[in-house]
Structure formats: C-alpha cells, structure tokens
Design a protein around this motif. Sequence first.
Motif, PDB file in Angstrom:
ATOM      1  N   ALA A  31      -3.154  16.688   8.183  1.00 11.79           N
ATOM      2  CA  ALA A  31      -3.617  16.818   9.565  1.00 11.79           C
ATOM      3  C   ALA A  31      -4.935  17.574   9.624  1.00 11.79           C
ATOM      4  N   LEU A  32      -5.097  18.576   8.747  1.00  6.74           N
ATOM      5  CA  LEU A  32      -6.343  19.337   8.734  1.00  6.74           C
ATOM      6  C   LEU A  32      -7.499  18.468   8.239  1.00  6.74           C
ATOM      7  N   MET A  33      -7.207  17.589   7.292  1.00  9.61           N
ATOM      8  CA  MET A  33      -8.250  16.674   6.828  1.00  9.61           C
ATOM      9  C   MET A  33      -8.728  15.779   7.973  1.00  9.61           C
ATOM     10  N   TRP A  34      -7.809  15.320   8.777  1.00 13.40           N
ATOM     11  CA  TRP A  34      -8.172  14.542   9.973  1.00 13.40           C
ATOM     12  C   TRP A  34      -9.057  15.375  10.904  1.00 13.40           C
ATOM     13  N   VAL A  93     -14.700   5.502  14.001  1.00 10.61           N
ATOM     14  CA  VAL A  93     -13.357   4.921  14.092  1.00 10.61           C
ATOM     15  C   VAL A  93     -12.294   6.013  13.987  1.00 10.61           C
ATOM     16  N   VAL A  94     -12.486   6.939  13.062  1.00  9.78           N
ATOM     17  CA  VAL A  94     -11.526   8.037  12.906  1.00  9.78           C
ATOM     18  C   VAL A  94     -11.406   8.822  14.208  1.00  9.78           C
ATOM     19  N   PHE A  95     -12.539   9.096  14.826  1.00 12.86           N
ATOM     20  CA  PHE A  95     -12.521   9.847  16.085  1.00 12.86           C
ATOM     21  C   PHE A  95     -11.737   9.080  17.158  1.00 12.86           C
ATOM     22  N   GLN A  96     -11.942   7.770  17.238  1.00 10.70           N
ATOM     23  CA  GLN A  96     -11.216   6.970  18.224  1.00 10.70           C
ATOM     24  C   GLN A  96      -9.720   6.929  17.921  1.00 10.70           C
ATOM     25  N   LEU A  97      -9.367   6.850  16.645  1.00 10.56           N
ATOM     26  CA  LEU A  97      -7.952   6.856  16.285  1.00 10.56           C
ATOM     27  C   LEU A  97      -7.294   8.174  16.693  1.00 10.56           C
ATOM     28  N   MET A  98      -8.036   9.249  16.581  1.00  5.61           N
ATOM     29  CA  MET A  98      -7.493  10.540  17.013  1.00  5.61           C
ATOM     30  C   MET A  98      -7.286  10.558  18.525  1.00  5.61           C
ATOM     31  N   GLN A  99      -8.164   9.884  19.240  1.00  9.21           N
ATOM     32  CA  GLN A  99      -7.972   9.780  20.694  1.00  9.21           C
ATOM     33  C   GLN A  99      -6.738   8.943  21.016  1.00  9.21           C
ATOM     34  N   PHE A 100      -6.528   7.856  20.256  1.00 10.14           N
ATOM     35  CA  PHE A 100      -5.317   7.050  20.452  1.00 10.14           C
ATOM     36  C   PHE A 100      -4.079   7.919  20.231  1.00 10.14           C
ATOM     37  N   HIS A 101      -4.127   8.757  19.212  1.00  8.30           N
ATOM     38  CA  HIS A 101      -3.002   9.642  18.919  1.00  8.30           C
ATOM     39  C   HIS A 101      -2.764  10.605  20.074  1.00  8.30           C
ATOM     40  N   SER A 102      -3.833  11.144  20.630  1.00  7.95           N
ATOM     41  CA  SER A 102      -3.689  12.066  21.770  1.00  7.95           C
ATOM     42  C   SER A 102      -3.101  11.358  22.977  1.00  7.95           C
ATOM     43  N   GLY A 103      -3.346  10.058  23.067  1.00  6.23           N
ATOM     44  CA  GLY A 103      -2.820   9.283  24.183  1.00  6.23           C
ATOM     45  C   GLY A 103      -1.429   8.743  23.944  1.00  6.23           C
ATOM     46  N   ASP A 104      -0.726   9.260  22.941  1.00  4.61           N
ATOM     47  CA  ASP A 104       0.658   8.889  22.638  1.00  4.61           C
ATOM     48  C   ASP A 104       0.817   7.422  22.243  1.00  4.61           C
ATOM     49  N   ALA A 105      -0.162   6.886  21.526  1.00  2.00           N
ATOM     50  CA  ALA A 105       0.001   5.525  21.016  1.00  2.00           C
ATOM     51  C   ALA A 105       1.196   5.496  20.059  1.00  2.00           C
ATOM     52  N   PRO A 106       2.065   4.489  20.150  1.00  2.00           N
ATOM     53  CA  PRO A 106       3.279   4.446  19.316  1.00  2.00           C
ATOM     54  C   PRO A 106       2.996   3.982  17.891  1.00  2.00           C
ATOM     55  N   LEU A 107       2.138   4.727  17.211  1.00  2.34           N
ATOM     56  CA  LEU A 107       1.732   4.396  15.861  1.00  2.34           C
ATOM     57  C   LEU A 107       1.753   5.647  14.994  1.00  2.34           C
ATOM     58  N   VAL A 151       0.846  -1.204   0.000  1.00  2.00           N
ATOM     59  CA  VAL A 151       0.000   0.000   0.000  1.00  2.00           C
ATOM     60  C   VAL A 151       0.881   1.253   0.000  1.00  2.00           C
ATOM     61  N   THR A 152       1.931   1.235  -0.788  1.00  2.01           N
ATOM     62  CA  THR A 152       2.953   2.279  -0.655  1.00  2.01           C
ATOM     63  C   THR A 152       2.696   3.535  -1.476  1.00  2.01           C
ATOM     64  N   GLU A 153       1.527   3.664  -2.104  1.00  7.52           N
ATOM     65  CA  GLU A 153       1.225   4.871  -2.866  1.00  7.52           C
ATOM     66  C   GLU A 153       1.019   6.028  -1.903  1.00  7.52           C
ATOM     67  N   VAL A 154       2.078   6.749  -1.595  1.00  4.41           N
ATOM     68  CA  VAL A 154       2.046   7.778  -0.557  1.00  4.41           C
ATOM     69  C   VAL A 154       1.067   8.891  -0.890  1.00  4.41           C
ATOM     70  N   LYS A 155       0.854   9.195  -2.156  1.00  2.00           N
ATOM     71  CA  LYS A 155      -0.011  10.333  -2.507  1.00  2.00           C
ATOM     72  C   LYS A 155      -1.459  10.089  -2.083  1.00  2.00           C
ATOM     73  N   HIS A 156      -1.824   8.825  -1.869  1.00  2.00           N
ATOM     74  CA  HIS A 156      -3.204   8.534  -1.466  1.00  2.00           C
ATOM     75  C   HIS A 156      -3.345   8.343   0.046  1.00  2.00           C
ATOM     76  N   ILE A 157      -2.269   8.504   0.793  1.00  2.00           N
ATOM     77  CA  ILE A 157      -2.309   8.319   2.247  1.00  2.00           C
ATOM     78  C   ILE A 157      -2.224   9.690   2.926  1.00  2.00           C
ATOM     79  N   ALA A 158      -3.152   9.950   3.825  1.00  2.00           N
ATOM     80  CA  ALA A 158      -3.159  11.203   4.596  1.00  2.00           C
ATOM     81  C   ALA A 158      -2.711  10.880   6.015  1.00  2.00           C
ATOM     82  N   TYR A 159      -1.509  11.299   6.378  1.00  2.00           N
ATOM     83  CA  TYR A 159      -0.961  10.972   7.696  1.00  2.00           C
ATOM     84  C   TYR A 159      -1.377  12.016   8.736  1.00  2.00           C
ATOM     85  N   LEU A 160      -1.669  11.537   9.924  1.00  2.00           N
ATOM     86  CA  LEU A 160      -2.000  12.413  11.044  1.00  2.00           C
ATOM     87  C   LEU A 160      -0.749  12.866  11.774  1.00  2.00           C
ATOM     88  N   ASN A 161       0.271  12.026  11.807  1.00  2.00           N
ATOM     89  CA  ASN A 161       1.457  12.327  12.619  1.00  2.00           C
ATOM     90  C   ASN A 161       2.694  11.718  11.986  1.00  2.00           C
TER      91      ASN A 161
END
Length: 1435
Positions: free
Chosen positions: A537-540, A492-506, A433-443
């Motif tokens: 990040a703004l899209m997230w 799910v997106v909202f929960q993933l953002m919470q995981f990010h706020s909790g410093d999940a190593p992902l 899944v390495t097509e970077v142009k289609h991946i929107a990273y949060l962090n």
Amino acid sequence: MRYLLAVVAACLLAAVVVEAQVRVAMRPRWAPTSVLQEASEFARTWGEPGLAFVDAVANHCPKCAHVVTDVQVVEALSASEAYGLAGRADLLRMALNVGAHAPAVEAARQVAALLADEACSSVSDGLILVAGEKVFCSEAAIDTGLADGSLVAAAGAGGLEELPMIRDALAAELLAVAAGTAPKAIMFGVLGTRTVSRVWLELRLALGDELAFGHGVASGGQEPSRLAGYGVELAIKSTEYKVVDDSSDEENDEGETVDADAPLPSLPGLDVTKLVERMPDEEAALRAAGVAFGNAAEIKPLKKWQLRDLGFKAAQAVVDASDPLAELARISQNLPSLASWLARKKNSAAGLHREVRETAAVAGAGSTALVVNGRVVDVSSTSIFQLYTLVGEELVLADKLRSLGLAPEHVAAVASAASPNQGASGDSVRVAVTEVKHIAYLNNLARDEQYASWPASIAVITQPTYGFHRVRRNVVTLLYVMDPSSPASLGVVFQLMQFHSGDAPLRFGLVLRPGPSDLSSRLVRGLLHVRGEGGSALMWQVLGGVAMRARGGVPLEEHFDAALSAVANWDGPITLADILASEAGDELADELAELAAYHASINIPANTFVINSRVVPNEGALQSVVASALRDELTRLAALVVAGKVNDKVNVFKYVNTEPDVLSSYSRLAVPSADAPLRVVALDPSKVGLAIGAWHGAEAAPVSILVVARDDGSAQCVVDKLAAYAVSELAHSGKFRYARLGVEAWASAAGDGDDAELVVVVNGRVIAMAASTACDELALGDLELMVKLEMESRVGLLLEGEAELASAGLRGRNKADVLMYASSLVFASARAADEARPVGAIRSLERAAGGVVVGPEAGATIRAIAVVNPLSEAAQELAPVLALLRESVGARVVVRLNPDPALSELPLKRFYRAALAPALVFDGQGARQQAQAVFSGLPTQFLLTLGVSTPDAWLVQPVAAKHDLDNLQLGALRRGDEVAAEFELSELLVEGRAYQVAPVGPPTGLELVLGTPREAVVEDTLVMANLGYFQLKAQPGVWQLQLKPERPSSEMYSMLNTTDYGLLKERSKAEFDELVDEARLADGTGRVVAVTSFDGASVTMLVAKKPGYEEKSLLAAHAEVADSGLSSVWSSLTGSRGGSKSDVINVFSVASGHLYERFLAVMMRSVMSSTQSKVKFWILRQFLSPSFKEALPKLAADLGFDYQLIAYQWPRWLLGQSEKQRLIWGYKILFLDVLFPLEVDRLVFVDADQTVRADLLELHTMDLEGKPYGFTPMCESNPDTQGFMFWKQGYWSSHMKGKPYVISALFVVDLTRFRAMSAGDTLRATYQSLARDPNSLSNLDQDLPNYLAPGQLPMHYLPQEWLYCEAWCEDGTGKLLDAAKSIDLCNSPLTKEPKLDMAGRVVAEWHDFDDANRALLRSPPSPSPGDSDVRHDEL
C-alpha cells in the motif's frame, strides 16, 4: 347457431364507437427522389461499379422518369440482366421500401444546385455538364460544344478538380465514375428523362470512360416523399395539474357538437377468436370489430396478482397465433388496451414456462436481443437503414461463399456461424499471472474495513442489480503492468487510486515492469525497496505522489524522493540514490533479475491490464476500459457460480488463472492491438490459389498459414519455425497447415498492396513483421496463440457447421481450402468491425428446441434469432423489423419469448406504431406507397402525448397539425374527425470525436465550423470534454469541416489529415513532431464530410497544437479573455465581468403543448413591454407546434423582437430521458454551451409561464462576479407550504452547506465564462453519474445546478425580487408580489390550481396580454411580411 353468432357479431360491430384515428407522416426538407434515382445509387452500392447502370437506363428506359410507373420500373430492374440487379431483386425492394438511398441522391443534387446557382441562369431536367473548368448549362449548349469540338477540348484541358465543389464531390465518391478512371467531365441530370438519356449516350461516344454522372435537380416544385423507418408513440400522460388550453373549444367552434357518446361497456364472455373459427368468411370484419371494441372499452387498472404473470400470458398468445409476429406487434403496441384481455387468459402451458426459463438463463430474464447471421443488432440504437446495410453485406458475403461451391443451405450455416464478437480482437486471451511475490496489492476486499458492510457471499453476483455487484470477496482482481518511468502509466496509477477511493468492487494490484531505460530500472528497484520496508500500500502511495508531482519538466527521480519523504515510516535511506547505494542495493538487483525473468515468462507488455487472468490492453478511455472489463468478468463469473464451479470456498483468482484455456505466456505478435490492429484480407481463389506452394502439415487442417516474403532467407526461417511447431507437443500444433505464397499474388489479394517485408497470413488474418527481426521475434508460443485465436474466435465457429460441410462432400484438402477462404471472406467484411457482446450463447438458442419459427425452414440466406420480452418497448419496435426481414428478404426468424417473470406494474404505458411496411407495395396507380403511422381503436378517456422515435441522426420537428400533439383528448374529437400530424426531417447529424495528439485527450472548447465553398460558416459548435464529442447539423451534401477562423482554436491548433491513432502513442519528440508536421492541414482548409445516409455522418478528427502553443491551454485562453475583456484577435469571445458587450438581450425559452405556447406568447409580450432594448428570443424548435411557429412572425412583427429557432440532438452516449417533461428539463440545462452560435455571449432563460415586469437589461448587464451563471434562491416565506419545502430538510439541507437552494425558472448565463470553465461538461458528467439512479434528479433542471453549487460549479445569486412564486413566496402581505420583477406560475402543492386560473388571479396584466395576443393572431396576415424588419433565423 350461425344465425345467433351473426347477430352477436352484428351487435358488436354496431356497438363500436366511430373510431378516432391518429395519422402521422414524415417528410424530408428536400425534393422527392424517384425509384429510378434511388435504384441507381443501389446499383453503385451493391451492383457493378462504374457507369453500366446509367448506360443501361439511357439505352433501355430513356423515358422512364415520365411514362413508366414505379411498379414497372421495379419489375424491369428486377427481371432484366441489362441493369445488373437481377440477382439483388429482394434487396432492391427492401432499399426502395425504406428509401435508403434517397440522401445519396440529394447529396449529388446539392452539388449540382451549387453549380447551377453559380454558372447557369436556368436548367432543364437538371442537365449541367462540367468539362474541365467549363460549365455547359443546357442541351443546346452541349450539342453545340460537341459539334464544334469545344466540349471535348475543354475536357482534355483538365482542371475539373479546380472547382471546389467538384473536388469535394469526387473525394466523397458522390458520382458514378468508371472504375480506375479519373473523370475529365461530369454530367448532372435527372435519370430517365428523354433529354438526359440522349445527351448521355452522345457524351459517352465522345468522352468514353472519362465521363462521370451525378444526379441533377428536377425542374418545378414537387412535394417531398414520405419517409419510412421511424416510430410514433402515444404515451398516456399522467398529470396532477391541468395542462390543456381551454381556449381551443371557443376558437374552433364551427357549429358542430363534440361527440359525447361514452364508450360502451365490454360484453363479458364474448370470444372473437371462436367467432372467427365458426365464421371464417367473416374473419377480417370480426377481427377489426373485436380489436376496435376492445380498444374502445374503458381501460381499467389491474390488480397486483393479475399483473404478475401478464408477460407469460402475452408470450402464450404469441405462440398460439397463426401469425406470431403480427400478434407480437398487436399485443405490445396496444398493451394498455389489451391488458385486461390478457389478464383473463388462462395461464400459459408448462412447456412454454420451461422454454422461457431456458431463454432467461442464457439471455437474462426480461431482456431483448437480436442476432442476424451471427451479428449482434442493438435493438435500441440500430436504425432500419443500418439493418438494411447489414443485410446487404450478408447477401454479398453469401454470393462469395456460394462461389466456393457451398450449397445455399450450407452458405447460411457458415455465414451465421461466424461471429467476430468472440475474441476476434484477442481480448479473450488469458494468461496465468499467479506469482504473488511480484504483485503489489492496494486493497483486500475480503479483509479491509472499507468493505465490511458488503454482502459476503459470491452468490450475490447472480442476482439482478443496478450498477456493479459489490461483494466482500476478491472476486475480480485488476492488475496493472506498468513501467514507473512512463508519465502515462503514472497517470493510470493515480486514476486507479481514485477508483479505489470510490469503492470500486475490484482488488487492485501492480506488477512493475522495468523499461529499457536506466531510469526505469532505478525506479523499479527503489519501489521494490519501498514495498519491502513499508508494504504494498505504501508503494502505491509513493507512486500516487509521483503522479501528482510529475509535471513541469522536473526529473522523475526528484519526484520520487519528494513523494517518499512524505510517507516513509522507517529509519534508513529515503532517497533513490541512497537506497541504491545502501546494502539493500545488491538484494534489489537480485530481485530485479527475478522480476525480469517473470516478465520474460508471461511476456505481458507495460501499460496493460490483467482482469483476473484476461489480458486487456489500455486502449481508450480508462474508465470505459475498466468498467467494460469488470462487467464482462462479473457476467462470466456469474455463469460459473450458477454452474456450481465457483462458490464461497473457491479462491477465485487462483481458479481463473488455472482454467484450461489460460496460457502461460502472452504474444504481442499474435494478439491485435492499437499499434497492430486486426486486419483480415479476403483471399480470392482466382488470385491466390495457383500461387500457393506445396502445403505442409495436416491435410484437413482448419487453420491455413501462408508466408509471404521478398527475402527468401527470412521466409525460410519462418517456414522452419512452422515445421518445428507442427511436430511440437503444443495443444494446437496439429490443427494447421502452412505454405509459401508469392509476393505478386499477395499484392493482388491485398488490394492496395502491402509494404511489409514479411507477412504471415492466418486464414486471411495479416500479421506483418520486419524481415530482419522476424526470425528472432517469432517463437513457438506466438504460433500457438495465433492458431488458438483463429480456432476460438473465427474458424472454430465455422466448424460448428462441420456436419453440414461434411454432408456437402467437403473432405481433406478441399475442406481446408473452403475453411481458409470462407474464414477470410467472413472476417474481411465489415463484420470484423462489429463491436458487440459475445453472442454464442444467444445463437445456441437458435439450435435449441422450441421458439417460434417464421419464414422458410431451410435455404434462407438471412437467419435471425430474436430474444423478445413481449411486453417491452423493444418488442414494440422489433416486431415490425422482424416482419420486414421475413417479407423483404425471406429471412428465417426464430423468436424466443423472454417475458419478465414477475411484473408489479403495467410495463408499457404507451401505444406505438412503426412507419415501416413489411414489404414494398404500390398503390392503384402503380406508384410506390409511402409510409405513415396510423392508430385506430384507441381509448378515449386518457390524455395522450404524441412523440416520434427516430434514428439517432435525425433532427425532426412537427410542421402540420391542427390538434395539440402534447395533450391529445380523443374523447373530445368531433364525430368523424381524426388527428393528422406531419413531421419534417429538417437535418441530419454530423457527429464526431476530436482528439488532441499531445497531450493525448479531447481538445475541450475547440471551435468547429461546417460550411460549403460558397458559405464558409453554416454551423458552428464546440468540442466537449465528454469523449471529445461534437455535433453539427446538415442537409445531405458535401461539406467542409474546419476550425473556426479568427478564433483561439485556429490560432492554437492545426487539423490533421489522418485518423491514425498511432500518433497517440508515446514516441520521441523528434519522431512525433515529424509525423505531426507531415499530417498538418494548411490553415483555412479542412476535412471533406459527405452526408449521404439517413444515419448522418460520423467523423473522427485529430488535432495538434501549433508550434509555440504547446504549453498554452485553450480553456485558459478563453478564461483570460473573459477576465480581461481586452481586445485581441479573439475579441469576439470577449465578455466583460460587468455583463454582455452586445446590445441585444438574448432570451432563451422552451415550450411544449398549446397551453404553454400560450403562456410563452404572454411572456414574450411582457418582456417587450418592459424594455426599450433589442431582444432576440431563442426557442427550442423540436417541441413547438406548427401553429405556434406560424404565429411567431406575427408576434415578432407586432412586438418588434427577433427570434431564432434552435435545435440539438440528445447525444446517444448521454443517458436519455423517456418522459417528455424530463427531456425538456435536460435540454434546458445540459447543452447551454453548444445550443447557441459562439457569438452569443450572454443569455437569460425565462420559463414560458412567467410574466416579466422589469427590464431584462438589468440581468443582461449584471456583474456575475466571475460565476458562469446566476439563479434566484427559492422563496421560503409562505407559511402554508413550509412542509413542502423539501430543500429545507433531509438530503438537500445538509448538501447545500448553508448555500440557498435556487429555482431554475429564470437564470442568466455568461456564456463566455460558462464555455471557458467547461461548465457544460461538468453538468453533463454529473448528470451522467446521477441519472443512473432513477430516484435522483427529481427536478432535473433545478437539482443539477444546486447539486454542483457547493464547491464544484459556483453560481451567482440573483436578487430575490427577480422571481416571485406564490406557492413559496406569498406571506399574506402582498408586498413581495408588488415588488416582483418576474412572476412564475409555480404549481401549488396545496391547491393544484390550474395555471390558467392562477395566471388571471395572480398576475393582474396577464389577461390583457393574452387578449392582445389572441386578437393579433385572429387577424389576417400582413400583406407585406417581407417589409418587416423582423429577423428570423433557424438553426
């Protein structure tokens, strides 16, 4: 020399102090079950189905129950072909050894008892006959009915299933029924009695196969049999404070003197092993003397350097022993006594160190694991009864494999090679899944400041850690493929953002996937524009904003506009309509087309995670899915780091997406999912062999594909695709063959048939498709992945034994046939449902050189590989299990020792024994010898506490013990005395998970009841938010699980008659409503639950809201009632803000050990002396001693209170506590919502060591101002203990945010409010999070509510006078003591004064209360206890 050795040995034997033994037995609450009865259930499970075994007993052993011994019965069953068990003799002995089938016998007897109570005045030999709707209660009545024809007529009239208990028993398959026949009559009786045998044979002549059999209740009372399958520990108790009741010496003085002989010192230089070598004839005596002497010697602490390699020395001792399993048990189970002896041994050999390093590299240093025939056995949670079932399944499988022509040595290789744990569900599929142009990273973990303090090197993931490794690199990337028009995906997106706020190593990324709707396409284009203007990040942020707003029926497009306007940082259009109408619209259309082409290439469906490159469907609890995938990926990457393939210079994401096994495209057809779960059918050569058409493809191919279709056109299309695949250049195209299979043969093979229009069968794995679309859906990539999965996860593992199969003469088509049939057999069994981590690496240790091998070298059907840390609790428990496998079923056991390489403290501080004999044995009278746990040769200087380690489903309690099991002082026993304790298995658990189908989630607060046709409510409970878990208690039998009537739950919900998770998926409202309405159970009906195993019963339950209640919340309904106090159909839940509606004060307490029970009795007397109200005490029964339970009726009658003994089993999913005191603290605070019947609306907890001076009615009626509970703040007025007041400094000082830190010795709970707020779930979830850190929750019951008080779970603060504690309150004036309404005997950190001394000094009335209790309990019992008004219930 021999004379000298004999003298030394004699001195050794004479020097040993007379041993103090500890004996522990366990009995069930039900009557004993005979060998013959258990064997009949064994026959129903593993033998021929139907009535053959009952017929055989009636014909060949009609009086077995009376005149034949147990050993004779077992020998007859094992030797005679008449019973159909001769080929299962070893398994039968294992079953009888552990008593595995006793609950099934008792379950049938419970049905018979219900019938007898309703229809019969008396019963002999348990004989009852139900014919149609008529019940015959005696031999004479049955004979008469047979003679006059009324019995046969009644059976012919039908109506048998109109009797509720019979209907439920048949549904639960409790009875022996002729195969394929619906019985018209059922006979209950005691198998093997003369009367039952004769009547059975006559009924068989009259009714034939329309007769069924069930176990009856024997006449007369018999003592229950002792149980096997549990462990007993004697833990060394560490205490700063005196906890022993010193009254026992005076009260039990019968003229004997306490043995004061001190343990003799050890004799340095004496090696018992050498003595045994020189004097082999005296081996038994010398060994016993050596162990006893070593154990009697005083235990001395070891120095740090002695501890370091203690594990290696233990491993060497096991390797050197003549019986390694016995030595493993001896060392691990007695380590506190043997540590000094071990420390003096020479360092282990270099070869063992090398072997240990190899084992640690595979399994992890110090770990323990067990694999039996390729199946992982969780040592910490698998009961001996589950292991017995596993062994039985493997033996049945072995018989089927032999039928393919495999020799015994090859059967074991094939059976143990096939593990369903390696990608059997497709969860190991990796897609690039390495097509970077289609991946929107949060962090970006490598660059973001948030992670600046984390270690920078990837090497840290190879080191042991608590939790997940944190590294400042993008080691694990989690991508979520989502359709933005799906509300579930937005959540799910909202929960993933919470995981990010909790410093999940992902590193979190999104891949947008347009759905079929126009809205989805519009939203995707809008989000692409946001990303282009403001970044990923703004899209997230916009998606998170939409998720928070997405409720209430407002169109998603409006939520998008609102979310975007809140964060947009550019000039230009900021509404979806404007964006799509702008100049950017055309560019977005092109970008959307590129995105669609990308998805057509990778073919990963929406609502799916990609962890690095591993595809993980979003099925189950999100946190569990992510955590499990993260853990597995870190483990895999750590191995790559160790192997040198990944280092700090490698781009991990790029590496994992270019590995050789990574696919370019995913296949929804090939990979199992929740919608299409893995299904494997056992292919029987006798049913399908002749119906298979001509094979095409590779002759000796390991993968065989069969095509089954009713329509020749669609079948031919699939065959053409297979032909094209066979000549393609895809990697696995040469590893399969294919053929057509007739529809009739397939229906026979599939058992209950298959209504799919077209089926592709891959080595037994079933992939169903619609005939009309199969040709379009099926692509070569799908076929490639089907074969790849089969090669990697199933048949590929069988090929590890290819050399052995070749040596068996298997070549060409013969070999392909064997592989096809063997693969289907192996994975069609229960093995396919195993949920465990991959075991390939551990299994490799079995083939590696080294290890300790016990059992036969070749020919064993059962093969086990055990990785064991010899100085661990797991080793204590595992050693007897391995001995059982070796002795009972002739297993070959390979033990790889895996000690902790660097100990810093003694790893075991308990002695342990298993109530588990390695094989079935009989006593001198030929009776089955019953299990017990026996300790001898224990050290006498320690204070020990006795605990039992039972299967998770057992609720046990001590019922007979003279000594204080919580505080055993073996040095204080009289000469020749022993500690004897008997426990009772009181109930088995009915556990389950409840799910609401819309909206999907646990129906928190749902009220459930368990009952019988006679008594609708025997037990009740609530469904937790934690995993939708619920727990009820039951005896073996058949039960009805229902929603509690006349409560909010039954008003708002319906139970469904299905556990099909397909209802949980998104679908149209009309389709969903139709499916749910078809599945609804009628009000007042429920699910049949059969408790027939020592592992209890497990239930999965789906519920749905009733029409009109879709928008109502159950918890909100509870809260409304709690707020208003208005009368309604739910009035039983009402609890006003001013206090309880009940006039009974409910007092909850817990005590363990004789001293605290003495305190508890004083507390009870103090409560009753201070109130005129009715009082009911609720006490946790599992910690109470038998003597206190005997005393309770006297106390209750004298003081005028009611009491109820309650019990709850710590859920297996909740982090446990090993120390008894912390376990008690957990029970005190974590289960308040489920410990008590739902009718209890308020309770007051009072610590056992308190003295109450005021009327608890004040707390019972106190206004808690809407809070769920109220506590008293800690005193801070004692100047001498200011330095010990930890809550005034450090963490607690800042955490409490100005709120007082409270003490948990006394608190009041508004259970109505508590349940309505789901407060129990909050407490448990917080505990689960904090308890992972061993340094948190030092005072569990107190720290937890304090931790939650600032903002999460509010509490009411009780007036200070409600709890006085001298250690913290006394200011030197005595005024606070005089005003105290309750006095607690808090431990003093300054003086460490024993509580008995403190009680008499601080509480003026304490000795008066104590003396009154002791005088009462010394008096003879009342001659008419039945005349008392005291109520005693037991839950």
